[in-house]
Design a protein around this motif. Structure first.
Motif, PDB file in Angstrom:
ATOM      1  N   ALA A  30       0.841  -1.209   0.000  1.00  0.00           N
ATOM      2  CA  ALA A  30       0.000   0.000   0.000  1.00  0.00           C
ATOM      3  C   ALA A  30       0.868   1.248   0.000  1.00  0.00           C
ATOM      4  N   ALA A  31       1.912   1.266   0.845  1.00  0.00           N
ATOM      5  CA  ALA A  31       2.800   2.431   0.902  1.00  0.00           C
ATOM      6  C   ALA A  31       3.610   2.561  -0.382  1.00  0.00           C
ATOM      7  N   PHE A  32       4.020   1.437  -0.928  1.00  0.00           N
ATOM      8  CA  PHE A  32       4.849   1.440  -2.139  1.00  0.00           C
ATOM      9  C   PHE A  32       4.100   2.074  -3.310  1.00  0.00           C
ATOM     10  N   VAL A  33       2.868   1.632  -3.566  1.00  0.00           N
ATOM     11  CA  VAL A  33       2.143   2.193  -4.714  1.00  0.00           C
ATOM     12  C   VAL A  33       1.699   3.625  -4.430  1.00  0.00           C
ATOM     13  N   ASP A  34       1.468   3.984  -3.163  1.00  0.00           N
ATOM     14  CA  ASP A  34       1.119   5.374  -2.837  1.00  0.00           C
ATOM     15  C   ASP A  34       2.304   6.291  -3.125  1.00  0.00           C
ATOM     16  N   ARG A  35       3.486   5.895  -2.705  1.00  0.00           N
ATOM     17  CA  ARG A  35       4.675   6.702  -2.980  1.00  0.00           C
ATOM     18  C   ARG A  35       4.879   6.839  -4.494  1.00  0.00           C
ATOM     19  N   ALA A  36       4.706   5.742  -5.222  1.00  0.00           N
ATOM     20  CA  ALA A  36       4.878   5.795  -6.674  1.00  0.00           C
ATOM     21  C   ALA A  36       3.857   6.740  -7.309  1.00  0.00           C
ATOM     22  N   ALA A  37       2.615   6.687  -6.838  1.00  0.00           N
ATOM     23  CA  ALA A  37       1.576   7.549  -7.407  1.00  0.00           C
ATOM     24  C   ALA A  37       1.860   9.020  -7.124  1.00  0.00           C
ATOM     25  N   ARG A  38       2.407   9.328  -5.958  1.00  0.00           N
ATOM     26  CA  ARG A  38       2.723  10.715  -5.626  1.00  0.00           C
ATOM     27  C   ARG A  38       3.899  11.229  -6.467  1.00  0.00           C
ATOM     28  N   ILE A  39       4.911  10.390  -6.664  1.00  0.00           N
ATOM     29  CA  ILE A  39       6.031  10.816  -7.514  1.00  0.00           C
ATOM     30  C   ILE A  39       5.551  10.984  -8.950  1.00  0.00           C
ATOM     31  N   GLY A  40       4.696  10.060  -9.405  1.00  0.00           N
ATOM     32  CA  GLY A  40       4.126  10.206 -10.747  1.00  0.00           C
ATOM     33  C   GLY A  40       3.350  11.502 -10.892  1.00  0.00           C
ATOM     34  N   GLY A  41       2.575  11.843  -9.850  1.00  0.00           N
ATOM     35  CA  GLY A  41       1.837  13.106  -9.884  1.00  0.00           C
ATOM     36  C   GLY A  41       2.761  14.305  -9.932  1.00  0.00           C
ATOM     37  N   LEU A  48       5.940  16.851 -17.501  1.00  0.00           N
ATOM     38  CA  LEU A  48       6.284  15.679 -18.293  1.00  0.00           C
ATOM     39  C   LEU A  48       5.020  15.041 -18.851  1.00  0.00           C
ATOM     40  N   ALA A  49       5.092  14.627 -20.102  1.00  0.00           N
ATOM     41  CA  ALA A  49       3.939  14.075 -20.804  1.00  0.00           C
ATOM     42  C   ALA A  49       4.160  12.602 -21.105  1.00  0.00           C
ATOM     43  N   PRO A  50       3.074  11.844 -21.304  1.00  0.00           N
ATOM     44  CA  PRO A  50       3.222  10.429 -21.638  1.00  0.00           C
ATOM     45  C   PRO A  50       4.195  10.219 -22.802  1.00  0.00           C
ATOM     46  N   GLY A  51       5.078   9.252 -22.629  1.00  0.00           N
ATOM     47  CA  GLY A  51       6.088   8.966 -23.652  1.00  0.00           C
ATOM     48  C   GLY A  51       7.428   9.606 -23.391  1.00  0.00           C
ATOM     49  N   ASP A  52       7.479  10.639 -22.520  1.00  0.00           N
ATOM     50  CA  ASP A  52       8.761  11.267 -22.198  1.00  0.00           C
ATOM     51  C   ASP A  52       9.668  10.263 -21.485  1.00  0.00           C
ATOM     52  N   ARG A  53      10.978  10.447 -21.670  1.00  0.00           N
ATOM     53  CA  ARG A  53      11.949   9.546 -21.061  1.00  0.00           C
ATOM     54  C   ARG A  53      12.489  10.117 -19.751  1.00  0.00           C
ATOM     55  N   VAL A  54      12.699   9.202 -18.799  1.00  0.00           N
ATOM     56  CA  VAL A  54      13.255   9.566 -17.498  1.00  0.00           C
ATOM     57  C   VAL A  54      14.433   8.634 -17.218  1.00  0.00           C
ATOM     58  N   VAL A  55      15.620   9.202 -17.047  1.00  0.00           N
ATOM     59  CA  VAL A  55      16.817   8.409 -16.789  1.00  0.00           C
ATOM     60  C   VAL A  55      16.922   8.104 -15.305  1.00  0.00           C
ATOM     61  N   LEU A  56      17.219   6.846 -14.981  1.00  0.00           N
ATOM     62  CA  LEU A  56      17.478   6.427 -13.605  1.00  0.00           C
ATOM     63  C   LEU A  56      18.938   5.999 -13.518  1.00  0.00           C
ATOM     64  N   ALA A  57      19.805   6.937 -13.134  1.00  0.00           N
ATOM     65  CA  ALA A  57      21.234   6.662 -12.972  1.00  0.00           C
ATOM     66  C   ALA A  57      21.483   6.531 -11.473  1.00  0.00           C
ATOM     67  N   ALA A  70       6.471   4.648 -10.536  1.00  0.00           N
ATOM     68  CA  ALA A  70       6.027   6.047 -10.633  1.00  0.00           C
ATOM     69  C   ALA A  70       5.989   6.509 -12.087  1.00  0.00           C
ATOM     70  N   CYS A  71       7.051   6.201 -12.822  1.00  0.00           N
ATOM     71  CA  CYS A  71       7.110   6.626 -14.219  1.00  0.00           C
ATOM     72  C   CYS A  71       6.012   5.959 -15.038  1.00  0.00           C
ATOM     73  N   TRP A  72       5.798   4.665 -14.833  1.00  0.00           N
ATOM     74  CA  TRP A  72       4.747   3.985 -15.583  1.00  0.00           C
ATOM     75  C   TRP A  72       3.370   4.481 -15.177  1.00  0.00           C
ATOM     76  N   ALA A 143      -3.683   9.252 -11.040  1.00  0.00           N
ATOM     77  CA  ALA A 143      -4.258   8.011 -11.550  1.00  0.00           C
ATOM     78  C   ALA A 143      -3.288   7.385 -12.543  1.00  0.00           C
ATOM     79  N   VAL A 144      -3.423   6.083 -12.752  1.00  0.00           N
ATOM     80  CA  VAL A 144      -2.546   5.383 -13.694  1.00  0.00           C
ATOM     81  C   VAL A 144      -2.897   5.779 -15.114  1.00  0.00           C
ATOM     82  N   HIS A 145      -1.884   6.126 -15.875  1.00  0.00           N
ATOM     83  CA  HIS A 145      -2.064   6.455 -17.284  1.00  0.00           C
ATOM     84  C   HIS A 145      -2.653   5.251 -18.018  1.00  0.00           C
ATOM     85  N   PRO A 146      -3.749   5.448 -18.742  1.00  0.00           N
ATOM     86  CA  PRO A 146      -4.417   4.323 -19.422  1.00  0.00           C
ATOM     87  C   PRO A 146      -3.730   3.967 -20.736  1.00  0.00           C
ATOM     88  N   GLY A 147      -2.481   3.560 -20.650  1.00  0.00           N
ATOM     89  CA  GLY A 147      -1.713   3.304 -21.866  1.00  0.00           C
ATOM     90  C   GLY A 147      -1.962   1.929 -22.447  1.00  0.00           C
TER      91      GLY A 147
END
Length: 498
Positions: A30-41, A48-57, A70-72, A143-147
């Motif tokens: 529950a905490a994991f997906v909440d954190r991901a949703a907040r970072i995505g927001g 940032l728009a759907p399709g943009d690239r985000v580097v994780l170094a 979060a990115c997905w 909300a999750v992008h409906p891709g």
């Protein structure tokens, strides 16, 4: 088909189950997906728009996994980068991918912060465990992008042993197929499973986080490959699965701690990414028992071309192979006209499945060459027997042609590793005025061991044709390797030019 939506469904079913542990910190699903949703927001709020690239170094950490999701969630495409790359190499990937945002970790931040002013497309770089990162977690969840299934999820940059690395485009469909193939061929998974990450999350270990996340497994992240930390984790957890490159598995089985590991805690060790020599594999089987699964794949078909199942490790002759085609995957061995070669003959390995990449990012020429005829051309040389077992010989660029005869370095390396004093070996071709090329072996001896070249010669003459025997042996303290543990044969060839 968005992977984030599927992981959110897992959290709905088991909100209190542990999702990710990093050190002393554990986040429930529950905490994991909440954190991901907040970072995505927060990323959406930054434009940032759907399709943009985000580097994780990033160095290995729990935040890597929440940033994937979060990115997905926001419909973005992740570009994971090995933490051991030089900032110049990271700059190439950021620039080539056209990334608008990047994330890093404290140990890498100083070297990568200048990229914001150096790369035109890069608008922001955020370091984990800083106030900037904490502010992202304070944003409203999105909300999750409906891709769709074909939307880009992950751009996997090749290790670049020759030339600049290319970005293999992987869709949500590719990664979901990879996960389904895992369930079909390797293991059924559920919330009782633990995925132990000791190798870079940007590569094989992180890719196989996905089948575990999609089935509610617990991710335990270690900073790196540390045998004492692995031993401790095996005391704390059961049903453990981990990835090991051949060099890692070799270090593990030769460690003084190997005999005391709590092996009953291990469910599966999957290995691949380079040649696993039979002598080391037999030692690993003696220690771990029937818990090994060999993976043959590449970034262009992530982790999913062929596999040697746990039960297939029982047959001595099959240990020299990489198994059979994975479920739902077609594999052929072809000549230079893309025609199937007879069983036992050597050709290029080609594959076709829903795991096959869409192409290389911004490189239509390389994409057309790699995917010609609708098949992924791996660049690997191999042969297939009548039963469908695939044996890899070498990369096509590593084959040695001497006096008109093809010589496959791996065959010679396997023989030389039978010498009890040899730790590692790599065989390459050196230009020869009459024969075209001659065979040279670079040898790393075990500590405090002395290796006689005459003994190596005798070993070769007892096992392979005389023309394949190395014409010289170069004894070195270590073999040059890239950040994924692959031997850099190009560097060995360069040494012989000086």
């Amino acid at each position: 088909m968005n992977l984030a939506a599927m992981i959110r469904d897992v959290a709905r079913r088991q909100p209190d189950a542990p999702a990710v542990t990093d050190g002393a910190v554990t986040h429930s699903y529950a905490a994991f997906v909440d954190r991901a949703a907040r970072i995505g927001g927060a990323l959406r709020e930054r434009g940032l728009a759907p399709g943009d690239r985000v580097v994780l170094a990033m160095e290995n950490c729990g935040e890597f996994l929440e940033l994937l999701v979060a990115c997905w969630t926001a419909g973005l495409c992740v570009v994971p980068v090995n933490a051991k790359l030089h900032p110049r190499e990271v700059e190439h990937i950021v620039r080539d991918s056209g990334a608008r945002a990047a994330f890093t970790t404290p140990g890498l931040a100083d070297g990568l912060t200048p990229l914001v002013s150096q790369v035109e497309t890069l608008e922001t770089l955020v370091c984990t465990r800083t106030p900037d990162y904490a502010r992202l977690l304070g944003c409203d969840p999105c909300a999750v992008h409906p891709g769709g299934a074909e939307e880009r999820a992950w751009i996997f940059y090749t290790s670049g042993t020759t030339g600049r690395p290319k970005g293999a485009i992987l869709s949500h469909r590719n990664l979901l197929f990879m996960s389904y193939s895992y369930y079909a061929d390797i293991d059924a998974l559920d919330a009782r499973d633990v995925k132990l990450h000791t190798a870079p999350l940007s590569h094989a270990s992180g890719l196989f986080a996905l089948p575990h996340l999609l089935r509610g497994g617990h991710q335990v992240v270690l900073p790196g490959f540390d045998i004492e930390a692995i031993a401790d984790a095996l005391l704390r957890y059961s049903n453990v699965t981990m990835w090991a490159a051949p060099t890692m598995l070799t270090r593990l089985v030769h460690s003084p701690l190997a005999s005391s590991l709590r092996t009953e805690s291990i469910k599966t060790i999957y290995y691949g990414g380079g040649p696993m020599y039979v002598a080391d594999l037999r030692r690993a089987l003696a220690i771990f028992g029937p818990r090994l699964y060999q993976i043959y794949g590449q970034g262009e078909s992530p982790m999913t071309i062929a596999g040697l199942a746990k039960t297939m490790h029982d047959a001595p002759d099959d240990l020299r192979t990489c198994g059979v085609a994975r479920t739902g995957v077609l594999v052929r061995v072809v000549n230079d006209r893309d025609e199937d070669v007879p069983p036992g003959e050597i050709g290029e390995v080609v594959t076709r499945s829903d795991c096959m990449m869409q192409g290389y990012w911004n490189n239509p020429t390389a994409s057309a060459e790699a995917l010609r005829g609708g098949w992924l051309h791996t660049g690997d040389l191999g042969s297939m027997d009548e039963r469908g077992f695939l044996t890899l010989r070498d990369r096509s660029k590593d084959m040695i042609i001497s006096g008109g005869s093809n010589i496959y370095p791996r065959e010679i390396e396997e023989v030389l590793l039978r010498h009890p004093g040899v730790l590692e070996v790599s065989v390459v071709g050196r230009p020869h005025p009459d024969w075209g090329e001659e065979v040279v072996a670079f040898v790393v001896a075990k500590p405090s061991e002395s290796v006689d070249p005459a003994a190596l010669d005798a070993l070769c003459l007892d096992n392979i044709a005389r023309f394949k025997r190395p014409k010289s042996y170069e004894f070195v303290e270590a073999l040059p390797k890239n950040n994924y543990g692959k031997v850099l044969k190009t560097e060995l060839r360069d040494r012989m030019k000086t």
